[in-house]
Design a protein around this motif. Structure first.
Motif, PDB file in Angstrom:
ATOM      1  N   PRO A 129      65.008  24.056  29.068  1.00  0.00           N
ATOM      2  CA  PRO A 129      66.176  23.167  29.152  1.00  0.00           C
ATOM      3  C   PRO A 129      65.840  21.710  28.895  1.00  0.00           C
ATOM      4  O   PRO A 129      66.671  20.961  28.367  1.00  0.00           O
ATOM      5  CB  PRO A 129      66.673  23.372  30.588  1.00  0.00           C
ATOM      6  N   LEU A 130      64.616  21.300  29.236  1.00  0.00           N
ATOM      7  CA  LEU A 130      64.204  19.926  28.967  1.00  0.00           C
ATOM      8  C   LEU A 130      64.013  19.697  27.472  1.00  0.00           C
ATOM      9  O   LEU A 130      64.354  18.632  26.936  1.00  0.00           O
ATOM     10  CB  LEU A 130      62.906  19.611  29.718  1.00  0.00           C
ATOM     11  N   VAL A 149      65.579  21.379  25.089  1.00  0.00           N
ATOM     12  CA  VAL A 149      66.925  21.394  24.508  1.00  0.00           C
ATOM     13  C   VAL A 149      67.626  20.057  24.740  1.00  0.00           C
ATOM     14  O   VAL A 149      68.342  19.545  23.869  1.00  0.00           O
ATOM     15  CB  VAL A 149      67.753  22.551  25.107  1.00  0.00           C
ATOM     16  N   ALA A 150      67.403  19.468  25.919  1.00  0.00           N
ATOM     17  CA  ALA A 150      68.057  18.198  26.253  1.00  0.00           C
ATOM     18  C   ALA A 150      67.378  16.995  25.600  1.00  0.00           C
ATOM     19  O   ALA A 150      67.857  15.865  25.738  1.00  0.00           O
ATOM     20  CB  ALA A 150      68.064  18.009  27.765  1.00  0.00           C
ATOM     21  N   ALA A 206      64.329  15.795  26.308  1.00  0.00           N
ATOM     22  CA  ALA A 206      63.609  15.012  27.317  1.00  0.00           C
ATOM     23  C   ALA A 206      62.282  14.507  26.748  1.00  0.00           C
ATOM     24  O   ALA A 206      61.730  15.104  25.816  1.00  0.00           O
ATOM     25  CB  ALA A 206      63.353  15.870  28.551  1.00  0.00           C
TER      26      ALA A 206
END
Length: 248
Positions: A72-73, A75-76, A78
């Motif tokens: 998720p990081l 994808v975001a 980060a």
């Protein structure tokens, strides 16, 4: 010359026997860990990674929890340092695992220990320490080959399953709830390993902390749960020893 040949054959046979024993121990766990690897492979593709990048990640990282934490990081978008930090926090338990296993492999040079540590898994650690934690002799060839029997088949099964998930992820229906099935399978393997009170207390405390620590950032709850479970187990073991001594 003949005696040397006989000794080499005997040593090879013992190494093979030790490896086979480790393999027999890890074999029942490979169903659950393979399912978890399959889920991880699917998750990487579903998150938008290309099949090539996902394959490279599973081969180089070999850590399902760290991979799922990083996704998720990634994808975001980060920062890279944050992705590494989150993965390190989730996998900090392997520092504890490594410290516990150091006496068994201290005689090897650090490049060899680094390679052996890379292949270590949660289940490999549990099975090895269950077998040798109370052993007076440490660093034997038997223990070395037993360890290889645990980690090499485990690594192969994880990679095969993860790569299958990567290349088959697009055809797996989302309603199959594979994550839940993988968790149940892992529980089915772990629970029979609980054979004494310190282990039971460790699991109970670690599970409670992990559940309560879900809101913490970077999955810090998992790291706190590992430390809490170990401390609880050690304290319980010391308490049992003091009780026995007072009645002894």
């Amino acid at each position: 010359m003949g005696s040397l040949s006989t000794y080499n054959a005997w040593s090879k046979a013992r190494a093979q026997k030790s490896f086979n024993e480790g393999f027999r121990q890890v074999l029942p766990t490979m169903v659950a860990t393979s399912l978890w690897g399959f889920v991880t492979g699917i998750a990487m593709v579903k998150a938008g990674m290309s099949e090539a990048m996902a394959s490279l990640m599973t081969l180089l990282v070999y850590a399902g929890s760290a991979q799922l934490t990083a996704l998720p990081l990634i994808v975001a978008g980060a920062p890279l340092w944050l992705i590494f930090a989150a993965a390190c926090v989730v996998n900090i338990r392997f520092v504890i695992f490594g410290a516990a296993m150091q006496p068994f492999f201290a005689r090897y040079r650090w490049p060899s220990r680094l390679g052996l540590g890379f292949w270590l898994s949660d289940m490999g650690f549990v099975l090895f320490m269950t077998r040798f934690a109370d052993s007076k002799k440490r660093g034997t060839r038997y223990q070395f080959w037993y360890y290889l029997g645990l980690i090499i088949p485990g690594w192969i099964s994880w990679q095969v399953a993860s790569l299958a998930g990567i290349f088959m992820g697009g055809v797996v229906p989302t309603g199959w709830a594979l994550e839940f099935a993988a968790t149940l399978a892992l529980l089915g393997i772990t629970i029979p390993l609980v054979k004494n009170m310190p282990m039971a207390v460790s699991i109970l405390v670690a599970g409670t902390i992990a559940w309560l620590g879900q809101p913490l950032p970077l999955r810090l709850g998992l790291a706190v749960a590992v430390v809490g479970g170990i401390v609880a187990g050690v304290l319980t073991e010391k308490h049992q020893a003091s009780v026995k001594a007072s009645h002894g």
